[in-house]
Design a protein around this motif. Structure first.
Motif, PDB file in Angstrom:
ATOM      1  N   SER A  84       5.897 -25.731  72.528  1.00 18.96           N
ATOM      2  CA  SER A  84       6.247 -24.321  72.760  1.00 18.96           C
ATOM      3  C   SER A  84       6.326 -23.555  71.445  1.00 18.96           C
ATOM      4  N   ALA A  85       6.700 -24.245  70.367  1.00 14.25           N
ATOM      5  CA  ALA A  85       6.789 -23.592  69.055  1.00 14.25           C
ATOM      6  C   ALA A  85       5.412 -23.179  68.541  1.00 14.25           C
ATOM      7  N   ARG A  86       4.367 -23.843  68.996  1.00 15.05           N
ATOM      8  CA  ARG A  86       2.999 -23.538  68.551  1.00 15.05           C
ATOM      9  C   ARG A  86       2.311 -22.489  69.430  1.00 15.05           C
ATOM     10  N   LEU A  87       2.971 -22.076  70.497  1.00 15.34           N
ATOM     11  CA  LEU A  87       2.345 -21.129  71.428  1.00 15.34           C
ATOM     12  C   LEU A  87       2.352 -19.713  70.872  1.00 15.34           C
ATOM     13  N   MET A  88       1.163 -19.154  70.757  1.00 10.43           N
ATOM     14  CA  MET A  88       0.981 -17.761  70.388  1.00 10.43           C
ATOM     15  C   MET A  88       0.028 -17.163  71.413  1.00 10.43           C
ATOM     16  N   VAL A  89       0.440 -16.058  72.006  1.00 12.71           N
ATOM     17  CA  VAL A  89      -0.362 -15.403  73.034  1.00 12.71           C
ATOM     18  C   VAL A  89      -0.676 -13.992  72.578  1.00 12.71           C
ATOM     19  N   ILE A  90      -1.946 -13.598  72.711  1.00 10.44           N
ATOM     20  CA  ILE A  90      -2.342 -12.227  72.409  1.00 10.44           C
ATOM     21  C   ILE A  90      -3.065 -11.664  73.624  1.00 10.44           C
ATOM     22  N   ASP A  91      -3.061 -10.373  73.721  1.00 12.61           N
ATOM     23  CA  ASP A  91      -3.720  -9.699  74.838  1.00 12.61           C
ATOM     24  C   ASP A  91      -5.224  -9.664  74.612  1.00 12.61           C
ATOM     25  N   VAL A  92      -5.948  -9.660  75.710  1.00  7.57           N
ATOM     26  CA  VAL A  92      -7.408  -9.640  75.650  1.00  7.57           C
ATOM     27  C   VAL A  92      -7.923  -8.403  74.907  1.00  7.57           C
ATOM     28  N   ALA A  93      -7.149  -7.341  74.891  1.00  3.18           N
ATOM     29  CA  ALA A  93      -7.557  -6.103  74.228  1.00  3.18           C
ATOM     30  C   ALA A  93      -7.099  -6.030  72.767  1.00  3.18           C
ATOM     31  N   ALA A  94      -6.474  -7.087  72.265  1.00 11.33           N
ATOM     32  CA  ALA A  94      -5.970  -7.083  70.884  1.00 11.33           C
ATOM     33  C   ALA A  94      -7.121  -6.991  69.884  1.00 11.33           C
ATOM     34  N   THR A  95      -6.791  -6.501  68.716  1.00 12.34           N
ATOM     35  CA  THR A  95      -7.807  -6.386  67.653  1.00 12.34           C
ATOM     36  C   THR A  95      -7.994  -7.741  66.968  1.00 12.34           C
ATOM     37  N   LEU A  96      -9.120  -7.879  66.291  1.00 13.86           N
ATOM     38  CA  LEU A  96      -9.353  -9.105  65.529  1.00 13.86           C
ATOM     39  C   LEU A  96      -8.353  -9.229  64.383  1.00 13.86           C
ATOM     40  N   GLN A  97      -7.928  -8.108  63.842  1.00 15.67           N
ATOM     41  CA  GLN A  97      -6.936  -8.140  62.769  1.00 15.67           C
ATOM     42  C   GLN A  97      -5.620  -8.730  63.293  1.00 15.67           C
ATOM     43  N   ALA A  98      -5.215  -8.353  64.504  1.00 18.06           N
ATOM     44  CA  ALA A  98      -3.995  -8.903  65.104  1.00 18.06           C
ATOM     45  C   ALA A  98      -4.147 -10.406  65.344  1.00 18.06           C
ATOM     46  N   LEU A 134      -8.726 -18.468  71.350  1.00 13.82           N
ATOM     47  CA  LEU A 134      -9.378 -18.089  70.105  1.00 13.82           C
ATOM     48  C   LEU A 134      -8.814 -18.982  69.010  1.00 13.82           C
ATOM     49  N   SER A 135      -9.689 -19.714  68.348  1.00 13.62           N
ATOM     50  CA  SER A 135      -9.250 -20.625  67.291  1.00 13.62           C
ATOM     51  C   SER A 135      -9.572 -20.032  65.922  1.00 13.62           C
ATOM     52  N   LYS A 136      -9.014 -20.660  64.899  1.00 17.34           N
ATOM     53  CA  LYS A 136      -9.340 -20.249  63.531  1.00 17.34           C
ATOM     54  C   LYS A 136     -10.835 -20.411  63.287  1.00 17.34           C
ATOM     55  N   SER A 137     -11.420 -21.461  63.861  1.00 16.57           N
ATOM     56  CA  SER A 137     -12.863 -21.699  63.704  1.00 16.57           C
ATOM     57  C   SER A 137     -13.682 -20.572  64.316  1.00 16.57           C
ATOM     58  N   ASP A 138     -13.257 -20.082  65.485  1.00 14.87           N
ATOM     59  CA  ASP A 138     -13.961 -18.957  66.117  1.00 14.87           C
ATOM     60  C   ASP A 138     -13.944 -17.742  65.195  1.00 14.87           C
ATOM     61  N   LEU A 139     -12.789 -17.493  64.590  1.00 18.45           N
ATOM     62  CA  LEU A 139     -12.640 -16.337  63.698  1.00 18.45           C
ATOM     63  C   LEU A 139     -13.476 -16.513  62.429  1.00 18.45           C
ATOM     64  N   ILE A 140     -13.508 -17.707  61.886  1.00 20.71           N
ATOM     65  CA  ILE A 140     -14.309 -17.970  60.684  1.00 20.71           C
ATOM     66  C   ILE A 140     -15.796 -17.822  60.982  1.00 20.71           C
TER      67      ILE A 140
END
Length: 173
Positions: A41-55, A81-87
């Motif tokens: 649960s400590a590793r859970l981060m949730v963002i909205d589908v409409a969030a920016t890439l910067q967020a 979305l993983s760090k690899s996807d962003l890279i």
């Protein structure tokens, strides 16, 4: 042989070790994902589908966070979305890309009732380091890191080895 009156049956599974020898394990000894809740649960981060890439990048920059769960309005997981996807995005230099465009929609996930050993094997087979834990209606509950899974599995094996050594030495367990 008839069961004893008032005896409670204990589910037993037969497992095979590397040498092909069968061994019994009680059902309650099997490590379930739900037992790792404080860690996951400590590793859970949730963002909205409409969030920016910067967020998304800001969220992924937190220590120990390698994956964010992308959710729709009802809190249901729509992708990850993983760090690899962003890279990969940064390497491709796609202009105007969004979280929705970059996220993986094919979510490889587990549930709290899943066995840790089986979940770890799925992670290895699919070469993923982080796996979302999804509850009813695809609600995000946590993220399992493969290193945490491996650490817990290793500790279980050490305990079993210690118990076996004590048993052989006549100390009991």
């Amino acid at each position: 042989m008839a069961p004893l009156a008032g005896a409670i049956p204990v589910p037993i599974t037969v497992d095979t070790d590397m040498s092909g020898c069968a061994r019994e394990r009680r059902q309650e000894e099997i490590m379930r994902i739900e037992k790792l809740y404080p860690m996951t649960s400590a590793r859970l981060m949730v963002i909205d589908v409409a969030a920016t890439l910067q967020a998304a990048a800001l969220t992924l920059s937190n220590p120990g966070i390698g994956l964010v769960v992308v959710s729709e309005g009802h809190g249901k997981a729509a992708g990850v979305l993983s760090k690899s996807d962003l890279i990969r995005h940064l390497a491709d230099r796609e202009p105007n890309a969004s979280v929705e465009a970059l996220m993986s929609r094919n979510i490889i996930s587990c549930s709290p009732a899943d066995e840790l050993q089986a979940t770890w094997q799925v992670m290895v087979e699919n070469r993923i380091q982080n796996m979302p834990i999804l509850g009813a209606d695809a609600k995000p509950l946590g993220v399992l890191d493969i290193r945490d899974a491996l650490k817990v599995l290793f500790e279980q094996e050490q305990l079993q080895e210690h118990m076996l050594a004590n048993y052989i030495a006549g100390i009991g367990y």
